[in-house]
Write an enzyme that holds these catalytic residues in place. Sequence first.
Site, PDB file in Angstrom:
ATOM      1  N   HIS A   1       4.913  -0.289   4.637  1.00 15.96           N
ATOM      2  CA  HIS A   1       4.297   0.804   4.330  1.00 15.96           C
ATOM      3  C   HIS A   1       3.754   0.484   2.410  1.00 15.96           C
ATOM      4  O   HIS A   1       4.243  -0.169   1.824  1.00 15.96           O
ATOM      5  CB  HIS A   1       6.068   1.886   3.302  1.00 15.96           C
ATOM      6  CG  HIS A   1       6.243   1.954   5.083  1.00 15.96           C
ATOM      7  ND1 HIS A   1       7.327   3.468   4.774  1.00 15.96           N
ATOM      8  CD2 HIS A   1       6.087   1.197   6.552  1.00 15.96           C
ATOM      9  CE1 HIS A   1       7.568   3.485   6.043  1.00 15.96           C
ATOM     10  NE2 HIS A   1       6.952   3.323   7.184  1.00 15.96           N
TER      11      HIS A   1
ATOM     12  N   ASP B   1       2.060   2.951  11.236  1.00 11.01           N
ATOM     13  CA  ASP B   1       0.199   2.080  10.539  1.00 11.01           C
ATOM     14  C   ASP B   1      -0.105   3.384  10.681  1.00 11.01           C
ATOM     15  O   ASP B   1      -1.373   4.066  10.175  1.00 11.01           O
ATOM     16  CB  ASP B   1      -0.475   1.711  11.331  1.00 11.01           C
ATOM     17  CG  ASP B   1       0.218  -0.401  11.679  1.00 11.01           C
ATOM     18  OD1 ASP B   1       1.069  -0.310  10.330  1.00 11.01           O
ATOM     19  OD2 ASP B   1       0.337  -0.415  12.450  1.00 11.01           O
TER      20      ASP B   1
END
Length: 343
Positions: A45, A15
Amino acid sequence: MIETADIVLGCSFGDEGKGKVVYDLLKKNNYDLCVRFNGSGNAGHTVYENEQKFVVHQLPVGILIKNVYNLISSDCLIDVTRLKSEISGLIEKGINIDGRLFISKACHIVTQDCIDYDKANNKVGTTGSGIGPTYSQKMLRTGKRVEDIENELTCLGIQVVDMRKFWFSEFVINNVKNVLLEGAQGFELDINWTNHYPYCTSSTCTIAGAINTGIPLKSIVNVYGVTKAYDTYVGTMKFQPEQYNDELNMIGDLGHEYGSTTGRRRQCNYLNLDNLVESLKLNSCTKCIINKVDILEKASIYKLYHKNEIHSFVNLTDMQDYIFSVLSDVVTQIIYSFNPHSI
Ligand code: IMP
Ligand code: MG
Protein backbone atom coordinates in the site's frame (compact mmCIF):
# COMPACT_ATOMS: atom_id res chain seq x y z
CA MET A 1 -16.85 2.54 22.86
CA ILE A 2 -17.26 1.83 19.17
CA GLU A 3 -19.66 4.17 17.40
CA THR A 4 -18.87 3.86 13.69
CA ALA A 5 -16.87 1.66 11.38
CA ASP A 6 -16.05 2.21 7.72
CA ILE A 7 -14.54 -0.35 5.38
CA VAL A 8 -12.21 0.16 2.42
CA LEU A 9 -11.86 -2.79 0.08
CA GLY A 10 -10.61 -3.55 -3.41
CA CYS A 11 -13.24 -4.22 -6.09
CA SER A 12 -10.75 -5.45 -8.66
CA PHE A 13 -7.41 -7.32 -8.84
CA GLY A 14 -5.64 -5.39 -6.06
CA ASP A 15 -3.55 -2.30 -6.78
CA GLU A 16 -6.68 -0.14 -6.96
CA GLY A 17 -5.14 2.56 -4.78
CA LYS A 18 -6.66 1.47 -1.47
CA GLY A 19 -3.61 2.73 0.44
CA LYS A 20 -4.13 6.27 -0.80
CA VAL A 21 -7.86 6.11 0.01
CA VAL A 22 -7.26 4.81 3.54
CA TYR A 23 -4.60 7.45 4.20
CA ASP A 24 -6.84 10.24 2.92
CA LEU A 25 -9.82 9.08 4.99
CA LEU A 26 -7.66 8.76 8.11
CA LYS A 27 -6.34 12.28 7.68
CA LYS A 28 -9.73 13.87 7.00
CA ASN A 29 -11.75 12.03 9.66
CA ASN A 30 -11.43 11.13 13.29
CA TYR A 31 -10.60 7.46 13.14
CA ASP A 32 -9.01 6.03 16.28
CA LEU A 33 -8.19 2.57 14.98
CA CYS A 34 -7.13 1.19 11.59
CA VAL A 35 -7.54 -2.57 11.09
CA ARG A 36 -5.91 -4.74 8.41
CA PHE A 37 -8.15 -7.74 7.86
CA ASN A 38 -6.49 -10.01 5.27
CA GLY A 39 -3.29 -10.79 3.42
CA SER A 40 0.28 -10.15 4.40
CA GLY A 41 3.56 -9.18 2.72
CA ASN A 42 1.97 -9.86 -0.68
CA ALA A 43 0.25 -6.48 -0.37
CA GLY A 44 1.87 -3.13 -0.98
CA HIS A 45 0.00 0.00 0.00
CA THR A 46 1.68 3.16 -1.27
CA VAL A 47 0.99 6.61 0.15
CA TYR A 48 2.63 10.01 -0.27
CA GLU A 49 3.11 12.70 2.34
CA ASN A 50 4.71 15.92 1.11
CA GLU A 51 6.27 14.10 -1.87
CA GLN A 52 7.80 11.52 0.51
CA LYS A 53 6.77 7.99 -0.49
CA PHE A 54 5.80 5.34 2.06
CA VAL A 55 4.99 1.72 1.19
CA VAL A 56 3.52 -0.53 3.86
CA HIS A 57 3.04 -4.24 3.30
CA GLN A 58 1.84 -5.97 6.46
CA LEU A 59 1.26 -2.89 8.60
CA PRO A 60 -2.06 -1.04 8.41
CA VAL A 61 -1.76 2.38 6.73
CA GLY A 62 -2.81 3.99 10.03
CA ILE A 63 0.66 3.26 11.37
CA LEU A 64 1.83 6.30 9.36
CA ILE A 65 -0.38 8.62 11.38
CA LYS A 66 0.39 9.64 14.95
CA ASN A 67 -2.47 9.02 17.40
CA VAL A 68 -4.02 6.27 15.27
CA TYR A 69 -4.01 2.79 16.79
CA ASN A 70 -3.53 -0.18 14.48
CA LEU A 71 -4.64 -3.77 14.55
CA ILE A 72 -3.64 -6.73 12.41
CA SER A 73 -6.50 -9.20 12.81
CA SER A 74 -6.60 -12.98 12.78
CA ASP A 75 -7.02 -13.61 9.03
CA CYS A 76 -3.71 -11.88 8.27
CA LEU A 77 -0.37 -13.66 8.10
CA ILE A 78 2.80 -12.41 9.75
CA ASP A 79 6.27 -12.64 8.20
CA VAL A 80 8.31 -11.67 11.25
CA THR A 81 11.57 -10.88 9.43
CA ARG A 82 9.86 -8.59 6.97
CA LEU A 83 7.68 -7.07 9.69
CA LYS A 84 10.80 -6.14 11.62
CA SER A 85 12.36 -4.46 8.60
CA GLU A 86 9.11 -2.68 7.81
CA ILE A 87 9.03 -1.29 11.34
CA SER A 88 12.69 -0.27 11.35
CA GLY A 89 12.27 1.37 7.93
CA LEU A 90 9.48 3.51 9.36
CA ILE A 91 11.49 4.38 12.47
CA GLU A 92 14.30 5.59 10.14
CA LYS A 93 11.74 7.90 8.52
CA GLY A 94 10.72 9.24 11.93
CA ILE A 95 7.59 7.15 12.46
CA ASN A 96 7.36 5.29 15.74
CA ILE A 97 4.94 2.45 16.41
CA ASP A 98 5.17 3.21 20.17
CA GLY A 99 2.31 1.21 21.66
CA ARG A 100 0.12 1.76 18.59
CA LEU A 101 0.33 -1.72 17.07
CA PHE A 102 -1.83 -4.68 18.11
CA ILE A 103 -1.62 -8.10 16.49
CA SER A 104 -4.06 -10.98 16.99
CA LYS A 105 -2.53 -13.98 18.71
CA ALA A 106 -4.29 -16.17 16.13
CA CYS A 107 -2.42 -14.80 13.09
CA HIS A 108 -0.32 -17.46 11.43
CA ILE A 109 3.41 -17.07 10.89
CA VAL A 110 4.99 -17.23 7.44
CA THR A 111 8.07 -19.45 7.68
CA GLN A 112 11.06 -19.60 5.33
CA ASP A 113 9.93 -23.09 4.27
CA CYS A 114 6.60 -21.62 3.14
CA ILE A 115 8.37 -18.89 1.17
CA ASP A 116 10.68 -21.45 -0.48
CA TYR A 117 7.73 -23.71 -1.33
CA ASP A 118 5.77 -20.78 -2.79
CA LYS A 119 8.71 -19.76 -5.00
CA ALA A 120 9.43 -23.33 -6.14
CA ASN A 121 5.78 -24.11 -7.02
CA ASN A 122 4.67 -20.88 -8.57
CA LYS A 123 2.38 -21.56 -11.54
CA VAL A 124 -0.03 -18.68 -11.01
CA GLY A 125 2.58 -15.95 -10.61
CA THR A 126 2.27 -15.35 -6.88
CA THR A 127 4.27 -12.65 -5.16
CA GLY A 128 6.49 -15.40 -3.69
CA SER A 129 5.72 -14.25 -0.14
CA GLY A 130 4.71 -17.70 1.14
CA ILE A 131 1.02 -16.81 1.31
CA GLY A 132 -0.64 -19.96 -0.13
CA PRO A 133 1.55 -22.42 1.81
CA THR A 134 0.99 -20.55 5.11
CA TYR A 135 -2.80 -20.44 4.70
CA SER A 136 -2.57 -24.17 3.78
CA GLN A 137 -0.79 -24.91 7.06
CA LYS A 138 -3.44 -22.90 8.87
CA MET A 139 -6.15 -25.14 7.40
CA LEU A 140 -4.10 -28.27 8.07
CA ARG A 141 -3.79 -26.99 11.65
CA THR A 142 -0.07 -27.57 11.63
CA GLY A 143 1.02 -23.91 11.48
CA LYS A 144 2.75 -21.68 13.97
CA ARG A 145 0.78 -18.73 15.33
CA VAL A 146 1.64 -15.36 16.82
CA GLU A 147 0.86 -16.73 20.29
CA ASP A 148 3.80 -19.12 19.85
CA ILE A 149 6.28 -16.26 19.42
CA GLU A 150 4.58 -13.67 21.59
CA ASN A 151 7.79 -12.60 23.38
CA GLU A 152 9.61 -11.90 20.14
CA LEU A 153 6.83 -9.50 19.14
CA THR A 154 6.31 -7.82 22.51
CA CYS A 155 10.05 -7.00 22.50
CA LEU A 156 9.35 -4.89 19.41
CA GLY A 157 6.68 -2.90 21.27
CA ILE A 158 3.81 -4.85 19.69
CA GLN A 159 0.82 -5.83 21.82
CA VAL A 160 -0.46 -9.34 21.16
CA VAL A 161 -4.23 -9.56 21.65
CA ASP A 162 -6.98 -12.14 21.99
CA MET A 163 -9.61 -11.08 19.43
CA ARG A 164 -12.37 -12.72 21.49
CA LYS A 165 -11.72 -10.10 24.15
CA PHE A 166 -10.34 -7.16 22.12
CA TRP A 167 -13.57 -5.36 21.09
CA PHE A 168 -14.91 -5.42 24.67
CA SER A 169 -11.61 -4.53 26.35
CA GLU A 170 -11.07 -1.49 28.60
CA PHE A 171 -8.66 -0.23 25.95
CA VAL A 172 -11.26 -0.19 23.18
CA ILE A 173 -14.05 1.09 25.44
CA ASN A 174 -11.89 4.02 26.52
CA ASN A 175 -9.95 4.80 23.34
CA VAL A 176 -11.79 3.68 20.22
CA LYS A 177 -14.87 5.35 18.79
CA ASN A 178 -14.34 5.27 15.05
CA VAL A 179 -12.75 2.41 13.17
CA LEU A 180 -11.48 2.10 9.61
CA LEU A 181 -11.04 -1.42 8.25
CA GLU A 182 -8.55 -1.81 5.43
CA GLY A 183 -8.59 -4.71 2.99
CA ALA A 184 -5.69 -5.97 0.91
CA GLN A 185 -5.82 -7.39 -2.66
CA GLY A 186 -9.35 -7.28 -4.13
CA PHE A 187 -12.61 -8.99 -5.01
CA GLU A 188 -11.29 -10.47 -8.28
CA LEU A 189 -8.40 -12.09 -6.37
CA ASP A 190 -10.62 -13.51 -3.60
CA ILE A 191 -10.26 -17.26 -3.07
CA ASN A 192 -14.04 -17.83 -3.36
CA TRP A 193 -15.26 -15.04 -5.62
CA THR A 194 -12.60 -14.93 -8.31
CA ASN A 195 -13.67 -15.64 -11.89
CA HIS A 196 -10.17 -16.95 -12.59
CA TYR A 197 -9.31 -19.71 -10.10
CA PRO A 198 -6.45 -20.62 -9.53
CA TYR A 199 -5.19 -17.16 -10.59
CA CYS A 200 -6.12 -15.60 -7.29
CA THR A 201 -4.78 -15.20 -3.78
CA SER A 202 -5.71 -17.42 -0.83
CA SER A 203 -7.42 -15.00 1.53
CA THR A 204 -10.86 -13.42 1.91
CA CYS A 205 -10.60 -9.97 0.34
CA THR A 206 -14.31 -9.12 0.60
CA ILE A 207 -16.56 -7.55 3.23
CA ALA A 208 -16.68 -11.03 4.79
CA GLY A 209 -13.01 -10.62 5.69
CA ALA A 210 -13.76 -7.27 7.34
CA ILE A 211 -16.65 -8.74 9.32
CA ASN A 212 -14.53 -11.67 10.42
CA THR A 213 -12.53 -9.25 12.58
CA GLY A 214 -15.49 -9.24 14.98
CA ILE A 215 -16.30 -5.56 14.36
CA PRO A 216 -19.86 -4.95 15.64
CA LEU A 217 -22.05 -5.11 12.52
CA LYS A 218 -24.31 -2.34 13.74
CA SER A 219 -21.40 0.09 13.69
CA ILE A 220 -20.70 -0.23 9.95
CA VAL A 221 -21.62 2.95 8.07
CA ASN A 222 -19.72 3.22 4.80
CA VAL A 223 -18.18 0.58 2.61
CA TYR A 224 -15.85 2.13 0.07
CA GLY A 225 -15.33 -0.06 -2.99
CA VAL A 226 -12.14 1.02 -4.71
CA THR A 227 -11.29 0.46 -8.35
CA LYS A 228 -9.29 2.13 -11.10
CA ALA A 229 -10.53 3.72 -14.33
CA TYR A 230 -8.94 0.73 -16.10
CA ASP A 231 -8.22 -2.77 -14.85
CA THR A 232 -4.78 -4.19 -14.11
CA TYR A 233 -3.60 -7.64 -13.07
CA VAL A 234 -0.23 -9.10 -12.21
CA GLY A 235 0.34 -12.84 -12.51
CA THR A 236 0.79 -15.50 -15.19
CA MET A 237 -2.79 -15.53 -16.54
CA LYS A 238 -3.27 -13.83 -19.93
CA PHE A 239 -5.20 -10.68 -19.13
CA GLN A 240 -4.31 -7.98 -21.64
CA PRO A 241 -6.11 -8.55 -24.98
CA GLU A 242 -3.53 -8.56 -27.76
CA GLN A 243 -5.63 -6.62 -30.27
CA TYR A 244 -5.55 -3.58 -27.99
CA ASN A 245 -1.90 -3.92 -26.91
CA ASP A 246 -0.77 -0.52 -28.19
CA GLU A 247 -3.46 1.45 -26.36
CA LEU A 248 -3.29 -0.63 -23.20
CA ASN A 249 0.51 -0.48 -23.09
CA MET A 250 0.26 3.29 -23.32
CA ILE A 251 -2.16 3.32 -20.39
CA GLY A 252 0.21 1.01 -18.45
CA ASP A 253 3.17 3.32 -19.17
CA LEU A 254 1.32 6.50 -18.24
CA GLY A 255 -0.05 4.84 -15.08
CA HIS A 256 3.38 3.43 -14.08
CA GLU A 257 1.77 0.02 -13.71
CA TYR A 258 4.45 -1.91 -11.87
CA GLY A 259 3.77 -3.87 -8.67
CA SER A 260 4.78 -2.09 -5.45
CA THR A 261 5.78 -5.42 -3.88
CA THR A 262 7.46 -7.29 -6.74
CA GLY A 263 8.16 -4.58 -9.33
CA ARG A 264 6.48 -6.74 -12.01
CA ARG A 265 4.71 -5.09 -14.95
CA ARG A 266 0.93 -5.20 -14.54
CA GLN A 267 -1.16 -6.24 -17.54
CA CYS A 268 -3.88 -3.74 -18.42
CA ASN A 269 -7.42 -3.87 -19.76
CA TYR A 270 -10.36 -1.48 -20.00
CA LEU A 271 -12.62 -1.16 -16.96
CA ASN A 272 -15.11 -4.03 -16.76
CA LEU A 273 -18.39 -2.56 -15.50
CA ASP A 274 -20.14 -5.95 -15.35
CA ASN A 275 -17.56 -7.19 -12.87
CA LEU A 276 -17.55 -3.90 -10.99
CA VAL A 277 -21.33 -4.04 -10.45
CA GLU A 278 -21.07 -7.59 -9.08
CA SER A 279 -18.24 -6.59 -6.81
CA LEU A 280 -20.01 -3.49 -5.45
CA LYS A 281 -23.25 -5.40 -4.84
CA LEU A 282 -21.71 -8.48 -3.26
CA ASN A 283 -19.64 -6.32 -0.92
CA SER A 284 -22.61 -4.08 0.00
CA CYS A 285 -20.56 -1.06 -1.02
CA THR A 286 -22.15 2.31 -0.30
CA LYS A 287 -19.63 4.31 -2.32
CA CYS A 288 -17.44 3.61 -5.32
CA ILE A 289 -14.08 5.30 -5.70
CA ILE A 290 -12.63 5.24 -9.21
CA ASN A 291 -8.92 6.06 -9.14
CA LYS A 292 -6.47 7.14 -11.82
CA VAL A 293 -8.98 8.90 -14.06
CA ASP A 294 -6.15 11.33 -14.88
CA ILE A 295 -4.37 8.49 -16.72
CA LEU A 296 -7.32 8.04 -19.12
CA GLU A 297 -7.28 11.78 -19.73
CA LYS A 298 -3.55 11.73 -20.47
CA ALA A 299 -4.06 8.84 -22.88
CA SER A 300 -7.31 10.30 -24.30
CA ILE A 301 -8.77 6.81 -24.26
CA TYR A 302 -12.27 6.41 -22.87
CA LYS A 303 -13.43 2.82 -23.10
CA LEU A 304 -15.06 0.24 -20.88
CA TYR A 305 -16.74 -3.16 -21.09
CA HIS A 306 -20.43 -3.43 -20.32
CA LYS A 307 -22.70 -6.37 -21.08
CA ASN A 308 -19.60 -8.04 -22.53
CA GLU A 309 -19.07 -5.39 -25.19
CA ILE A 310 -16.56 -2.59 -25.52
CA HIS A 311 -18.07 0.88 -25.38
CA SER A 312 -16.02 3.87 -26.60
CA PHE A 313 -16.67 7.47 -25.61
CA VAL A 314 -15.49 10.70 -27.17
CA ASN A 315 -14.64 12.28 -23.84
CA LEU A 316 -14.52 11.69 -20.11
CA THR A 317 -17.89 13.33 -19.42
CA ASP A 318 -19.66 10.89 -21.73
CA MET A 319 -17.90 7.98 -20.07
CA GLN A 320 -18.83 9.27 -16.60
CA ASP A 321 -22.46 9.74 -17.67
CA TYR A 322 -22.52 6.12 -18.81
CA ILE A 323 -20.93 4.88 -15.58
CA PHE A 324 -23.48 6.92 -13.60
CA SER A 325 -26.36 5.37 -15.53
CA VAL A 326 -25.15 1.91 -14.52
CA LEU A 327 -23.90 2.53 -10.95
CA SER A 328 -26.43 5.06 -9.65
CA ASP A 329 -28.73 2.24 -8.55
CA VAL A 330 -25.88 0.38 -6.90
CA VAL A 331 -24.04 2.96 -4.77
CA THR A 332 -25.00 6.31 -3.27
CA GLN A 333 -21.88 8.08 -4.51
CA ILE A 334 -19.28 7.67 -7.25
CA ILE A 335 -16.03 9.45 -6.49
CA TYR A 336 -13.57 10.03 -9.33
CA SER A 337 -9.97 10.65 -8.34
CA PHE A 338 -7.52 12.46 -10.60
CA ASN A 339 -4.83 12.83 -7.98
CA PRO A 340 -2.17 10.23 -7.16
CA HIS A 341 -1.86 11.51 -3.59
CA SER A 342 -5.45 12.00 -2.44
CA ILE A 343 -9.04 11.17 -3.32
P1 IMP B 1 -0.11 -14.46 -3.63
O1 IMP B 1 -1.11 -13.65 -2.91
O2 IMP B 1 1.32 -14.01 -3.40
O3 IMP B 1 -0.28 -15.92 -3.40
O4 IMP B 1 -0.37 -14.22 -5.20
C1 IMP B 1 -1.52 -14.72 -5.86
C2 IMP B 1 -1.98 -13.77 -6.96
O5 IMP B 1 -2.44 -12.57 -6.36
C3 IMP B 1 -0.86 -13.33 -7.92
O6 IMP B 1 -1.43 -13.12 -9.20
C4 IMP B 1 -0.39 -12.02 -7.31
O7 IMP B 1 0.24 -11.19 -8.26
C5 IMP B 1 -1.71 -11.46 -6.84
N1 IMP B 1 -1.55 -10.52 -5.72
C6 IMP B 1 -1.33 -10.82 -4.43
N2 IMP B 1 -1.29 -9.71 -3.69
C7 IMP B 1 -1.50 -8.68 -4.53
C8 IMP B 1 -1.61 -7.26 -4.34
O8 IMP B 1 -1.50 -6.73 -3.23
N3 IMP B 1 -1.84 -6.52 -5.46
C9 IMP B 1 -2.00 -7.10 -6.68
N4 IMP B 1 -1.92 -8.41 -6.91
C10 IMP B 1 -1.67 -9.19 -5.84
MG1 MG C 1 -0.65 -2.98 -4.10
